[in-house]
Enzyme design. Structure first.
Site, PDB file in Angstrom:
ATOM      1  N   ASP A   1     -28.860 -76.119  29.329  1.00  0.00           N
ATOM      2  CA  ASP A   1     -30.238 -75.655  29.503  1.00  0.00           C
ATOM      3  C   ASP A   1     -31.080 -76.222  28.361  1.00  0.00           C
ATOM      4  OD1 ASP A   1     -29.755 -74.102  27.272  1.00  0.00           O
ATOM      5  OD2 ASP A   1     -29.745 -72.180  28.349  1.00  0.00           O
TER       6      ASP A   1
ATOM      7  N   ARG B   1     -40.436 -89.388  22.053  1.00  0.00           N
ATOM      8  CA  ARG B   1     -39.228 -88.781  22.620  1.00  0.00           C
ATOM      9  C   ARG B   1     -39.415 -88.565  24.130  1.00  0.00           C
ATOM     10  NH1 ARG B   1     -34.544 -86.758  19.728  1.00  0.00           N
ATOM     11  NH2 ARG B   1     -33.287 -85.905  21.413  1.00  0.00           N
TER      12      ARG B   1
ATOM     13  N   ASN C   1     -21.934 -80.006  29.756  1.00  0.00           N
ATOM     14  CA  ASN C   1     -21.639 -80.546  28.434  1.00  0.00           C
ATOM     15  C   ASN C   1     -20.296 -79.990  27.976  1.00  0.00           C
ATOM     16  OD1 ASN C   1     -22.209 -81.789  25.828  1.00  0.00           O
ATOM     17  ND2 ASN C   1     -22.576 -79.716  25.067  1.00  0.00           N
ATOM     18  N   THR C   2     -19.600 -80.798  27.188  1.00  0.00           N
ATOM     19  CA  THR C   2     -18.409 -80.273  26.512  1.00  0.00           C
ATOM     20  C   THR C   2     -18.706 -80.163  25.030  1.00  0.00           C
ATOM     21  OG1 THR C   2     -16.062 -80.585  26.062  1.00  0.00           O
ATOM     22  CG2 THR C   2     -17.363 -82.596  26.406  1.00  0.00           C
ATOM     23  N   HIS C   3     -18.332 -79.025  24.455  1.00  0.00           N
ATOM     24  CA  HIS C   3     -18.684 -78.741  23.059  1.00  0.00           C
ATOM     25  C   HIS C   3     -17.430 -78.315  22.292  1.00  0.00           C
ATOM     26  CE1 HIS C   3     -21.241 -77.701  19.716  1.00  0.00           C
ATOM     27  NE2 HIS C   3     -20.539 -76.586  19.577  1.00  0.00           N
TER      28      HIS C   3
ATOM     29  N   ASP D   1     -26.915 -76.006  23.081  1.00  0.00           N
ATOM     30  CA  ASP D   1     -25.593 -75.481  23.446  1.00  0.00           C
ATOM     31  C   ASP D   1     -25.655 -74.005  23.861  1.00  0.00           C
ATOM     32  OD1 ASP D   1     -24.485 -78.014  22.818  1.00  0.00           O
ATOM     33  OD2 ASP D   1     -24.348 -77.458  20.709  1.00  0.00           O
TER      34      ASP D   1
HETATM   35  C1  GAR Z   1     -16.208 -84.131  21.502  1.00  0.00           C
HETATM   36  O1  GAR Z   1     -15.438 -83.270  20.704  1.00  0.00           O
HETATM   37  C2  GAR Z   1     -17.452 -83.421  21.993  1.00  0.00           C
HETATM   38  O2  GAR Z   1     -17.265 -82.085  22.291  1.00  0.00           O
HETATM   39  C3  GAR Z   1     -18.351 -83.585  20.810  1.00  0.00           C
HETATM   40  O3  GAR Z   1     -18.153 -84.915  20.413  1.00  0.00           O
HETATM   41  C4  GAR Z   1     -16.804 -85.269  20.675  1.00  0.00           C
HETATM   42  C5  GAR Z   1     -16.797 -86.575  21.418  1.00  0.00           C
HETATM   43  O4  GAR Z   1     -15.502 -87.112  21.466  1.00  0.00           O
HETATM   44  N1  GAR Z   1     -19.708 -83.297  21.143  1.00  0.00           N
HETATM   45  C6  GAR Z   1     -20.529 -82.631  20.344  1.00  0.00           C
HETATM   46  O5  GAR Z   1     -20.241 -82.261  19.225  1.00  0.00           O
HETATM   47  C7  GAR Z   1     -21.895 -82.379  20.931  1.00  0.00           C
HETATM   48  N2  GAR Z   1     -22.588 -81.387  20.193  1.00  0.00           N
HETATM   49  P1  GAR Z   1     -15.193 -88.363  22.410  1.00  0.00           P
HETATM   50  O6  GAR Z   1     -16.314 -89.374  22.204  1.00  0.00           O
HETATM   51  O7  GAR Z   1     -13.875 -88.873  21.923  1.00  0.00           O
HETATM   52  O8  GAR Z   1     -15.129 -87.861  23.834  1.00  0.00           O
END
Ligand code: GAR
Length: 201
Positions: A142, A66, A108-110, A146
């Site tokens: 970080d 990794r 990040n977007t969660h 999340d």
């Molecule tokens: C999004 O909802 C994002 O927040 C999530 O994957 C999706 C990607 O959608 N990420 C996670 O769950 C990370 N833990 P996309 O490929 O259509 O942008």
């Protein structure tokens, strides 16, 4: 000069598409210099290709450890000299070397209202828990899962007849504009972080 973004994806890339569309306007203040992925053959990479944005793929299974993967991903991203790295549906934990190299510049977007429902199945976990409201969170990354400082959040209702897909789609409809707005404000206005509290401008 517009800020340089590197966007990391693992799947459909609809959040990436929202950023690509936003970056078409010079007033937005950012451009995507590369899109990276941890796997081949995903729509996110195709979206980048159609937009004429360079792509790279750094697969975990091509590395013995990794740490080796972390080093390769770090170099691949560094080659595009990002001001900000955006993890938009990137389904791997970023490593120590990566986070050291781009310290404080990875977001990040969660698809949940953190700190509720971290991890890779946030919509399913929210449904299973029976919450009535969930949402999405843009946050700095970080070393935890999340756990980084929260930049912005938006609430989304959970409906009685939701399944995982319908709920996740409703979250993503809120997530895309939140990510676009958040990245734009960060690059145009700057930010500070004091004891976890993020202030833009
Ligand atoms: C999004 O909802 C994002 O927040 C999530 O994957 C999706 C990607 O959608 N990420 C996670 O769950 C990370 N833990 P996309 O490929 O259509 O942008």
């Amino acid at each position: 000069m517009s800020a340089r973004l590197v966007v990391l994806v693992s799947g459909a890339g609809t959040n990436l598409q929202a950023l690509l569309d936003a970056c078409a306007d010079p007033a937005y203040g950012a451009r995507i210099t590369a899109v990276g992925a941890d796997r081949d053959g995903i729509e996110g990479l195709a979206r980048a290709g159609r937009a004429g944005v360079p792509t790279f793929v750094t697969r975990l299974k091509d590395h013995d450890t990794r740490d080796g993967w972390d080093a390769a991903l770090t170099e691949a991203v560094a080659g595009h000299a990002p001001d900000l790295v955006v993890s938009a549906g990137f389904m791997k934990l970023l490593g120590k070397r990566f986070l050291d190299r781009f310290a404080g510049r990875v977001i990040n977007t969660h698809p949940a209202l953190l700190p509720s429902f971290p991890g890779t199945q946030a919509a399913r976990d929210a449904l299973d828990h029976g919450v009535k409201v969930t949402g999405c969170t843009a946050h700095f990354v970080d070393a935890g899962v999340d756990t980084g400082p929260i930049i912005a959040q938006r609430a989304v209702p959970v409906l009685d007849d939701d399944d995982e897909d319908s709920l996740h789609e409703r979250i993503k409809a809120a997530e895309r504009p939140l990510l676009v707005e958040t990245v734009g404000r960060l690059v145009r206005e700057g930010w500070t972080i004091e004891s976890r509290k993020v202030r833009i401008g």
